[in-house]
Design an enzyme around this catalytic site. Sequence first.
Site, PDB file in Angstrom:
ATOM      1  CB  SER A   1      -0.995  -0.211   1.197  1.00 33.51           C
ATOM      2  OG  SER A   1       0.116  -0.075   2.470  1.00 33.51           O
TER       3      SER A   1
ATOM      4  CE  LYS B   1      -3.289   0.924   4.996  1.00 34.00           C
ATOM      5  NZ  LYS B   1      -3.232   0.461   3.704  1.00 34.00           N
TER       6      LYS B   1
END
Length: 794
Positions: A678, A721
């Site tokens: 990511s 996140k």
Amino acid sequence: MFTKEPPNLSVVPVYPMREQVMFPHMVLPLFVAREGMEIIDAALQGDQLLVLAACLEGKEPCPWEGLSRIGTVCRINQVLRFPEGGGKVVVEGLQRARLLGAAQRFPCILARIETVSEVDSRGLVTEALVQSVNALLKIALAYGRPLPGDVVKMIDQIEDSGRLADLVAVYLNLGMKEQQHLLELLDPLERLKEVYLLLTGEVQKLQVRGEVQSEVAKRLGRTQKEYLLREQMKQIQEELGDEDPRQSEINELHRRIRQAEMPEGVRAVAEKELARLERINPSSPEHTVARTYLEYLCTVPWNRGTEDHLDIGRAEVILDEDHYDLAEVKERILEYLAVRSLRKTTKGPILCFVGPPGVGKTSLGRSIARAMGRKFIRISLGGMKDEAEIRGHRRTYIGALPGRIIQEICRAESSNPVFMLDEVDKIGQDFRGDPASALLEILDPEQNDTFTDHYLDVPFDLSRVMFITTANILDPVPPPLKDRMEVIRLAGYSDEEKLKIAFRYLIPKEVEENGLEAAGVSFEEGAMRKIIKDYTREAGVRGVERQIASICRKIARDVAQKRPPRLLVTPAAVEEMLGPRKFFSDVASEEDRIGVVTGLAWTEAGGDIIFVEASRMVGKKDLHLTGSLGEVMQESARTALSYVRAHAVEFAIEADFFEKSDLHIHVPSGAIPKDGPSAGITIATALISLLSQRPARRNVALTGELTLSGRILPIGGIKEKVLAARRAGVTTVLLPERNRENLRDLDEETRAQMTIIFVDTLQEVVEATLLPGRPNRAMGDFAGRGAVPGSAAL
């Protein structure tokens, strides 16, 4: 009949008798423990009288409700105290008494009583019974019944039927209940009749014993004394219906097998093993192995279980009481209960709670068990390396035992508990086997109805068990095991959720555990926000609970030392008690810099922010990667560099920027390993920021993977996140377009406070992240200066 009533019998102390019943006219030495001397002292302070009553319960000390209501009034004749406490007390029985009520229950029982007077009715029946009892006593003496000589003389002289019955009852071999029954027979004639019947039975037993002895003596002769004793014992046991210890053990196992409600196949195995046990010599080690195996077969709850509480409304209330939010988990449990209410034979689901530490995975299992009315079992699989711990040892090994699954089910005495397997992602593996593979059968609803433990070696139905596994991450879990479980992810909590959890659960819990309920301790909302933001950085609430506990302990110390406690915890008091703040998370207020981009990462402890830094220097087309990057992040960095080189013109970068340069990409905290798919767009944006001299906004955080063709791939851990970005003060988060559906994982308050931008190309990422470029005078004379101004290192 008494000619004189004992004085002052309205309220007297009561001494409970557990092994013998006290009768009138009986002199008995009592060995009194230290606690019982309080009763003796209470009697000595009065008329030296007390009541001895039978205790019918096993509780210690005996409560008033456990005392018999008929006892004996006794006079204390002698007291001998022992140096270590307690003493010997000689008491003489005077008269029966009825206990009317408790005048005092602590520290010793004082009872209101009334004495029971007896009138001896003379008549032919009474005289005949007295003569018959005397005759039976002489017969018993003739057969060897031990009786003191002075007692024999006393019995010959007694004509009172009640007193004779009491005296004979003392020397009969009677149990506690039979003695108490005789004491409660207040009619002397009825009591003498009962004693006559008991004495008749005793004489008959003595006669049978004499016949047995005579028969054995005729059969064997005088020289075989040892064999004579064995045969004598055998004959006695046959006559009395008793058995030898080994046969008694076999019969007990027979009974337990019949009552264990085993399936037919298991019962056949148990009976076969029991027949084998009867043939084994008791001194053989194999005897112990077989007996232990049969005892385990009888202990397993084959068909014993708890009844499910299928009230969905009640279950929903319990889940809401114990845990805040976690809507998906609660919904799944309520769905299971709804199906169970419609179909009774539904197999237990295999749930897997995945989330960072401290979000309530283990405690949620306890709440599920409470909501369903089932027993709860928990074992930790962390560090387990031996397959036998799951499936058991084979009986050929010394000290063999069933596996933990069967052991815990036997301990819970239920075939349908809620069974939590903690830390399934931390199972080990070595030469002793692979426990994860052993779980494949256990956690498969289509197979576990015939689970076979190596020790039991017979199938056991695990389909009624509700298995719940927990893990921090799913990557270490083998794919076949992962395929058998229904994964439910528990993301971290936002600051507002932590605040509500703290006030609803954590603060009341810690105040109670530290003994501050009566002190009235309270926390201001600002104080809790300071604890959450400045003293903890986590996805769960375990650290918050520890900080609250630390504050409560300091307040408890002030209370214990008689100092004025701070009962209202303010933000200033938090800093005073916990020290300087530990985390500085407001990165958005820092200066925008060239080559430094804020990224988002997912870890076992939840979401976190990372900084990707890029620097350029004179070199020979080398790419340096530092920061303990894993293979996936290294490949992402090379992919990002290749994409930037291929599209340099689109980003206003010189096409040959890499010809005489070295690039260095660094992620700080090099001692911490980092990996994951990511960070592609974050690395690419850091390179573009460096090469185009455009500062990156610090209040913008990125996450997403980049391909060589420029596609931005979706990623996981969106909620974790975004919450990490919010904790760090970041207001804008860039997510891949394909993650738009994951927006529903966020609560309304987080969505309202954060700006979420969905991007599909790297150009969109650059425009949202980088500020307009600065005058780039370095690009033309790079070779002569040796470095690009503004190349950054955090």
